[in-house]
Structure formats: structure tokens, C-alpha cells
Scaffold this motif. Structure first.
Motif, PDB file in Angstrom:
ATOM      1  N   LYS A   1      36.966 -31.273 -27.577  1.00  0.00           N
ATOM      2  CA  LYS A   1      38.305 -30.750 -27.847  1.00  0.00           C
ATOM      3  C   LYS A   1      39.239 -31.847 -28.356  1.00  0.00           C
ATOM      4  O   LYS A   1      40.101 -31.602 -29.217  1.00  0.00           O
ATOM      5  CB  LYS A   1      38.880 -30.121 -26.574  1.00  0.00           C
ATOM      6  N   GLN A   2      39.065 -33.059 -27.857  1.00  0.00           N
ATOM      7  CA  GLN A   2      39.916 -34.187 -28.273  1.00  0.00           C
ATOM      8  C   GLN A   2      39.513 -34.753 -29.631  1.00  0.00           C
ATOM      9  O   GLN A   2      40.214 -35.599 -30.185  1.00  0.00           O
ATOM     10  CB  GLN A   2      39.831 -35.305 -27.239  1.00  0.00           C
ATOM     11  N   GLY A   3      38.391 -34.275 -30.162  1.00  0.00           N
ATOM     12  CA  GLY A   3      37.930 -34.778 -31.447  1.00  0.00           C
ATOM     13  C   GLY A   3      37.141 -36.068 -31.351  1.00  0.00           C
ATOM     14  O   GLY A   3      36.914 -36.751 -32.361  1.00  0.00           O
ATOM     15  N   ILE A   4      36.704 -36.417 -30.135  1.00  0.00           N
ATOM     16  CA  ILE A   4      35.889 -37.625 -29.944  1.00  0.00           C
ATOM     17  C   ILE A   4      34.427 -37.330 -30.280  1.00  0.00           C
ATOM     18  O   ILE A   4      33.747 -38.153 -30.902  1.00  0.00           O
ATOM     19  CB  ILE A   4      36.007 -38.133 -28.493  1.00  0.00           C
ATOM     20  N   LEU A   5      33.973 -36.145 -29.867  1.00  0.00           N
ATOM     21  CA  LEU A   5      32.589 -35.742 -30.084  1.00  0.00           C
ATOM     22  C   LEU A   5      32.519 -34.556 -31.039  1.00  0.00           C
ATOM     23  O   LEU A   5      33.447 -33.742 -31.113  1.00  0.00           O
ATOM     24  CB  LEU A   5      31.917 -35.345 -28.767  1.00  0.00           C
ATOM     25  N   ARG A   6      31.410 -34.464 -31.728  1.00  0.00           N
ATOM     26  CA  ARG A   6      31.138 -33.277 -32.532  1.00  0.00           C
ATOM     27  C   ARG A   6      30.916 -32.105 -31.586  1.00  0.00           C
ATOM     28  O   ARG A   6      30.576 -32.310 -30.408  1.00  0.00           O
ATOM     29  CB  ARG A   6      29.882 -33.486 -33.387  1.00  0.00           C
ATOM     30  N   PRO A   7      31.071 -30.866 -32.070  1.00  0.00           N
ATOM     31  CA  PRO A   7      30.832 -29.708 -31.207  1.00  0.00           C
ATOM     32  C   PRO A   7      29.409 -29.723 -30.652  1.00  0.00           C
ATOM     33  O   PRO A   7      28.431 -29.693 -31.400  1.00  0.00           O
ATOM     34  CB  PRO A   7      31.048 -28.522 -32.147  1.00  0.00           C
ATOM     35  N   ILE A   8      29.290 -29.829 -29.341  1.00  0.00           N
ATOM     36  CA  ILE A   8      27.983 -29.853 -28.690  1.00  0.00           C
ATOM     37  C   ILE A   8      28.132 -29.347 -27.265  1.00  0.00           C
ATOM     38  O   ILE A   8      29.161 -29.559 -26.619  1.00  0.00           O
ATOM     39  CB  ILE A   8      27.371 -31.275 -28.694  1.00  0.00           C
ATOM     40  N   ASP A   9      27.134 -28.652 -26.795  1.00  0.00           N
ATOM     41  CA  ASP A   9      27.124 -28.128 -25.434  1.00  0.00           C
ATOM     42  C   ASP A   9      26.638 -29.221 -24.481  1.00  0.00           C
ATOM     43  O   ASP A   9      25.672 -29.937 -24.777  1.00  0.00           O
ATOM     44  CB  ASP A   9      26.196 -26.908 -25.369  1.00  0.00           C
ATOM     45  N   GLY A  10      27.293 -29.356 -23.339  1.00  0.00           N
ATOM     46  CA  GLY A  10      26.939 -30.398 -22.379  1.00  0.00           C
ATOM     47  C   GLY A  10      25.518 -30.279 -21.861  1.00  0.00           C
ATOM     48  O   GLY A  10      24.834 -31.292 -21.682  1.00  0.00           O
ATOM     49  N   GLU A  11      25.070 -29.064 -21.619  1.00  0.00           N
ATOM     50  CA  GLU A  11      23.704 -28.874 -21.124  1.00  0.00           C
ATOM     51  C   GLU A  11      22.681 -29.283 -22.178  1.00  0.00           C
ATOM     52  O   GLU A  11      21.660 -29.913 -21.869  1.00  0.00           O
ATOM     53  CB  GLU A  11      23.486 -27.416 -20.708  1.00  0.00           C
ATOM     54  N   GLN A  12      22.961 -28.930 -23.445  1.00  0.00           N
ATOM     55  CA  GLN A  12      22.055 -29.306 -24.530  1.00  0.00           C
ATOM     56  C   GLN A  12      21.994 -30.830 -24.674  1.00  0.00           C
ATOM     57  O   GLN A  12      20.920 -31.412 -24.905  1.00  0.00           O
ATOM     58  CB  GLN A  12      22.501 -28.671 -25.851  1.00  0.00           C
TER      59      GLN A  12
ATOM     60  N   ILE B   1      26.366 -37.527 -32.015  1.00  0.00           N
ATOM     61  CA  ILE B   1      27.392 -36.694 -31.363  1.00  0.00           C
ATOM     62  C   ILE B   1      28.809 -37.196 -31.560  1.00  0.00           C
ATOM     63  O   ILE B   1      29.773 -36.422 -31.406  1.00  0.00           O
ATOM     64  CB  ILE B   1      27.116 -36.571 -29.848  1.00  0.00           C
ATOM     65  N   LYS B   2      28.973 -38.473 -31.924  1.00  0.00           N
ATOM     66  CA  LYS B   2      30.320 -39.038 -31.975  1.00  0.00           C
ATOM     67  C   LYS B   2      30.926 -38.895 -33.362  1.00  0.00           C
ATOM     68  O   LYS B   2      30.258 -39.124 -34.365  1.00  0.00           O
ATOM     69  CB  LYS B   2      30.273 -40.516 -31.556  1.00  0.00           C
ATOM     70  N   ILE B   3      32.176 -38.525 -33.399  1.00  0.00           N
ATOM     71  CA  ILE B   3      32.903 -38.453 -34.659  1.00  0.00           C
ATOM     72  C   ILE B   3      33.444 -39.829 -34.983  1.00  0.00           C
ATOM     73  O   ILE B   3      34.180 -40.425 -34.201  1.00  0.00           O
ATOM     74  CB  ILE B   3      34.070 -37.440 -34.568  1.00  0.00           C
ATOM     75  N   THR B   4      33.055 -40.362 -36.142  1.00  0.00           N
ATOM     76  CA  THR B   4      33.492 -41.717 -36.512  1.00  0.00           C
ATOM     77  C   THR B   4      34.649 -41.675 -37.500  1.00  0.00           C
ATOM     78  O   THR B   4      34.919 -40.662 -38.129  1.00  0.00           O
ATOM     79  CB  THR B   4      32.302 -42.496 -37.132  1.00  0.00           C
TER      80      THR B   4
END
Length: 205
Positions: A142-153, A202-205
């Protein structure tokens, strides 16, 4: 009190001996007589404490897992970022399985053969909880730190990338033509390789 200490001492010797034999021979190759000899007791006494090899193997696994579980739970639930959690998790996981090389295949075998045993493991004090981790992943997305990904995945990916090389070590050694020493170095280098792979994905750079 003295008798109780003697019992604990004998059981500790048995678990230590079993761990050593299982590491050398594996579950199928280990023999109860070998474990009794290593522990310095007779086979009858060994069967008094553990009536069969499966029960003994489960006890060794539970003893080792009880050391790992609180470490992983601490990593998953501390206040560090997801990036730091990935690094810590990968390094701890690899270090643990290098010290306990017999465990990965046991995990696979037992999860299919004896699911009830793993339900018992959930009762261990400090068994890892994913709730905070999943919420933190969602928050960083939500903060734009990570790409959309499910925590369990993400958790499944971390586990898979770390555990597979240990489970499939003979296959990997064959494909890459590695001896034991070279494979160990590969696993050491893999701590950084897996961490970088996951974070970059997973990280947005």
C-alpha cells in the motif's frame, strides 16, 4: 531428583547419538542398534525410551525444530522491514539446514506420510505466526514499497527457494558436477543469491 536427572541425561545421550547416526545414515539407513551403541546403552534401554526408530526420529526432529521455530517467529514478528526479514529468514534457514542436513527430506516425507505429527509441532512454544508478516506485506504494498504481492505467496516462495536445494542436493550435485565441498560453498553463496532474487522481484525501485 537424582533419578530424574539420570533419566534426562540418558535421554539427552540418546537424542545426541540419534542425531549423529541420522546425519550419517539417513532415516532408512540408521539402525536402532547403531544408535544404542553410539549412546553407550543397550538396545533394550533404547526401546524403553523410544519404542521404534520413527518415534526416535520424530523426537530428534522436534528437538531441532524447537530451536528453529522461535528464531523464525522472531524474524517474522520483529519491527524490521520485509526486505530485512527476507535477508534474515534466508540466512537463518540456510544455516539451520546446514547444521541439520537430515531434516529437509524428513519434512517432505513426514508431511505426506504423517500430517498429524506436524499438527503436534504447532504446539511448540514460539511456533511461527504469519499474521504480522502478512499485514506488513500488505502495508508495504500500500505504501508503494513493494509490488502487489500476497504475504502467503511470498512466504511460500521464500520457503521453496531455501528448502529445495537441500531436499534435491543429489540431483543438484549431479547436474552441476559438484562434490560435497563445492555444494556447501554453493549453499553459502545462495544466501545472497536467493535474497537478491526475492527482493528484486518484489521491491519497487
Amino acid at each position: 531428583m537424582a533419578e530424574n536427572n539420570l533419566t534426562q541425561d540418558t535421554e539427552g545421550k540418546i537424542l545426541g547419538a540419534a542425531k549423529k547416526v541420522f546425519e550419517q545414515k539417513g532415516m532408512d539407513g540408521a539402525r536402532m542398534q547403531e544408535i544404542a551403541n553410539e549412546a553407550g546403552i543397550n538396545k533394550a534401554m533404547l526401546h524403553y525410551y523410544y519404542r521404534n526408530k520413527q518415534k526416535l526420529f520424530e523426537a530428534v526432529f522436534k528437538s531441532a525444530f524447537s530451536l528453529l521455530a522461535p528464531q523464525l517467529n522472531k524474524i517474522l514478528n520483529d519491527d524490521s522491514s520485509i526486505e530485512e526479514k527476507v535477508k534474515s529468514f534466508t540466512h537463518n534457514y540456510n544455516y539451520f539446514f546446514k547444521k541439520h542436513p537430515y531434516l529437509p527430506n524428513f519434512v517432505i516425507q513426514e508431511s505426506n506420510r504423517n500430517p498429524a505429527f506436524f499438527k503436534k509441532l504447532q504446539q511448540i512454544n514460539g511456533f511461527p505466526s504469519l499474521e504480522k508478516f502478512k499485514k506488513q506485506v500488505a502495508s508495504e504494498v500500500k505504501q508503494g514499497i513493494l509490488r502487489p504481492i500476497d504475504g502467503e505467496q511470498l512466504f511460500v516462495s521464500i520457503i521453496s527457494l531455501n528448502i529445495f536445494p537441500f531436499v534435491a542436493s543429489p540431483l543438484i550435485k549431479g547436474f552441476l558436477k559438484l562434490d560435497d565441498e563445492s555444494f556447501e560453498q554453493l549453499m553459502e553463496n545462495r544466501k545472497t543469491a536467493v535474497t537478491d532474487l526475492i527482493i528484486h522481484s518484489i521491491k519497487i525501485t
